[in-house]
Scaffold this motif. Structure first.
Motif, mmCIF file in Angstrom:
data_model
loop_
_atom_site.group_PDB
_atom_site.id
_atom_site.type_symbol
_atom_site.label_atom_id
_atom_site.label_comp_id
_atom_site.label_asym_id
_atom_site.label_seq_id
_atom_site.Cartn_x
_atom_site.Cartn_y
_atom_site.Cartn_z
ATOM 1 N N ALA A 256 4.281 3.808 -5.554
ATOM 2 C CA ALA A 256 3.345 4.618 -6.344
ATOM 3 C C ALA A 256 3.540 4.362 -7.838
ATOM 4 C CB ALA A 256 3.520 6.098 -6.022
ATOM 5 N N ASP B 282 0.837 -1.203 0.000
ATOM 6 C CA ASP B 282 0.000 0.000 0.000
ATOM 7 C C ASP B 282 0.868 1.248 0.000
ATOM 8 O OD1 ASP B 282 -2.342 -1.488 0.090
ATOM 9 O OD2 ASP B 282 -2.342 -1.561 2.296
ATOM 10 N N MET B 283 0.345 2.296 -0.605
ATOM 11 C CA MET B 283 1.047 3.578 -0.625
ATOM 12 C C MET B 283 1.034 4.211 0.757
ATOM 13 S SD MET B 283 -0.274 5.167 -4.261
ATOM 14 C CE MET B 283 0.456 6.764 -3.893
ATOM 15 N N ASN B 284 2.077 4.978 1.064
ATOM 16 C CA ASN B 284 2.165 5.742 2.310
ATOM 17 C C ASN B 284 1.441 7.069 2.106
ATOM 18 O OD1 ASN B 284 2.853 7.246 4.541
ATOM 19 N ND2 ASN B 284 5.000 6.601 4.555
ATOM 20 N N ASN B 285 0.240 7.178 2.646
ATOM 21 C CA ASN B 285 -0.579 8.370 2.415
ATOM 22 C C ASN B 285 -0.060 9.614 3.120
ATOM 23 O OD1 ASN B 285 -2.444 7.036 0.745
ATOM 24 N ND2 ASN B 285 -3.553 6.239 2.529
ATOM 25 N N SER B 286 0.943 9.438 4.008
ATOM 26 C CA SER B 286 1.499 10.611 4.689
ATOM 27 C C SER B 286 2.495 11.368 3.819
ATOM 28 C CB SER B 286 2.167 10.188 6.004
ATOM 29 O OG SER B 286 3.333 9.399 5.741
ATOM 30 N N GLU C 96 3.344 13.215 0.302
ATOM 31 C CA GLU C 96 2.659 13.885 -0.794
ATOM 32 C C GLU C 96 3.280 13.472 -2.127
ATOM 33 O OE1 GLU C 96 2.919 18.059 -0.088
ATOM 34 O OE2 GLU C 96 1.853 17.969 1.835
ATOM 35 N N ALA D 229 8.143 4.638 -0.922
ATOM 36 C CA ALA D 229 6.813 5.181 -1.200
ATOM 37 C C ALA D 229 6.649 5.573 -2.660
ATOM 38 C CB ALA D 229 6.552 6.385 -0.292
#
Length: 306
Positions: free
Chosen positions: A259, A143-147, A149, A255
């Motif tokens: 993506a 999963d992507m690290n949503n923290s 940008e 990250a």
């Protein structure tokens, strides 16, 4: 054989056709991407071109790069598949050696058995190895690290900042350092370029990492004017990934690569590849953690004792 500083249009087309035929036969281009781009667009002022002909056909080609005054000249050679096993490769290499001298370095893309035998016979030693790695995109992707940008590269807005960051990250890299706007622009003009696959990570508005992806195949195309149009299954590439040294160790590399992998999977691509120097232990560790395994190797040889 002819030694040329510049290729005329007709000769350029014949050399590109030779490279396309060799790529089709071998499954891997016989020259590096930056050499292929210079052949198409020019700009490689310090290069020399050695042409081997049979009648009107170019059957052998050597690209000789004379720019590195410290490490010495480097060359990439190719013989047309229909003219191999006639010792033409050895003849081409002998002529290249006369031109470049005993500090010559020689790339072997794919490091085939025949290339290894030639290196052994010519007493060449390995001085650099670039590993091609691959993974299936059918397998789970983290999963992507949503923290963090992450956004798309904006052509015409991000160019200067990206070039500065690229040159900072790769300041000691043989091919990736000292890029100019022109180096970026000629890649943006390539048919494969897609802003949506060029991702950048930012912190407080500053670009700190990037992952530039590239798609090979997946559409009807031809490698040269003389070929028929064809298509093959697409494969995605992590073309360039880098992190500002001041921001290393904070998860940006993982990250932004995740993506990039997810972007390619969303495009319906089921396989991904990348290239990494064998001595880049931190990158190798990251890519292995992300599911990549070794697929092949490009090897740079040098004359022993030089």
């Amino acid at each position: 054989m002819k030694l040329l500083e510049h290729l005329g249009t007709t000769t350029q087309e014949k050399v590109l056709a030779l490279i396309a035929d060799a790529t089709k036969q071998d499954g891997i281009p016989p020259v590096a991407e930056h050499v292929l781009l210079h052949l198409r667009y020019g700009g490689d002022k310090a290069a020399r071109h050695l042409i081997m002909e049979s009648g009107e056909e170019v059957i052998g080609y050597a690209h000789i790069d004379l720019t590195d005054e410290i490490e010495g000249p480097s060359a990439e050679l190719v013989i047309h598949p229909e003219h191999r096993n006639q010792k033409l490769g050895s003849q081409l290499l002998a002529e290249v050696t006369k031109i470049a001298g005993d500090r010559l370095r020689l790339w072997s893309h794919g490091d085939s058995v025949s290339a290894q035998k030639m290196a052994e016979n010519k007493d060449l030693k390995r001085v650099r190895t670039v590993i091609q790695m691959r993974r299936s995109l059918n397998d789970p992707i983290a999963d992507m690290n949503n923290s963090i940008e992450i956004r798309n590269f904006l052509n015409g807005i991000d160019n200067d900042e990206w070039i500065a960051l690229n040159n900072r990250i790769f300041k000691d890299h043989p091919e990736q350092s000292s890029w100019s706007n022109r180096d970026l622009d000629i890649r943006i003009r390539e048919n494969w370029f897609d802003e949506k696959g060029f991702l950048v990570a930012t912190e407080n508005g500053k670009m700190v990492a990037f992952c530039w992806t590239k798609t090979h195949g997946g559409h009807s195309h031809k490698h040269a004017d003389h070929e028929e149009t064809h298509a093959h299954d697409p494969i995605g590439e992590i073309y360039i990934m880098g992190v500002d040294p001041d921001f290393s160790g904070r998860g940006f590399g993982g990250a932004i690569t995740i993506a990039g992998l997810q972007h390619m999977r969303y495009q319906g691509i089921f396989s991904a590849m990348l290239y990494v120097d064998s001595q880049n232990e931190s990158a190798l560790k990251l890519y292995r953690e992300l599911g990549f395994t070794e697929w092949g190797r490009d090897v740079l040889y040098k004359i022993s004792g030089s």
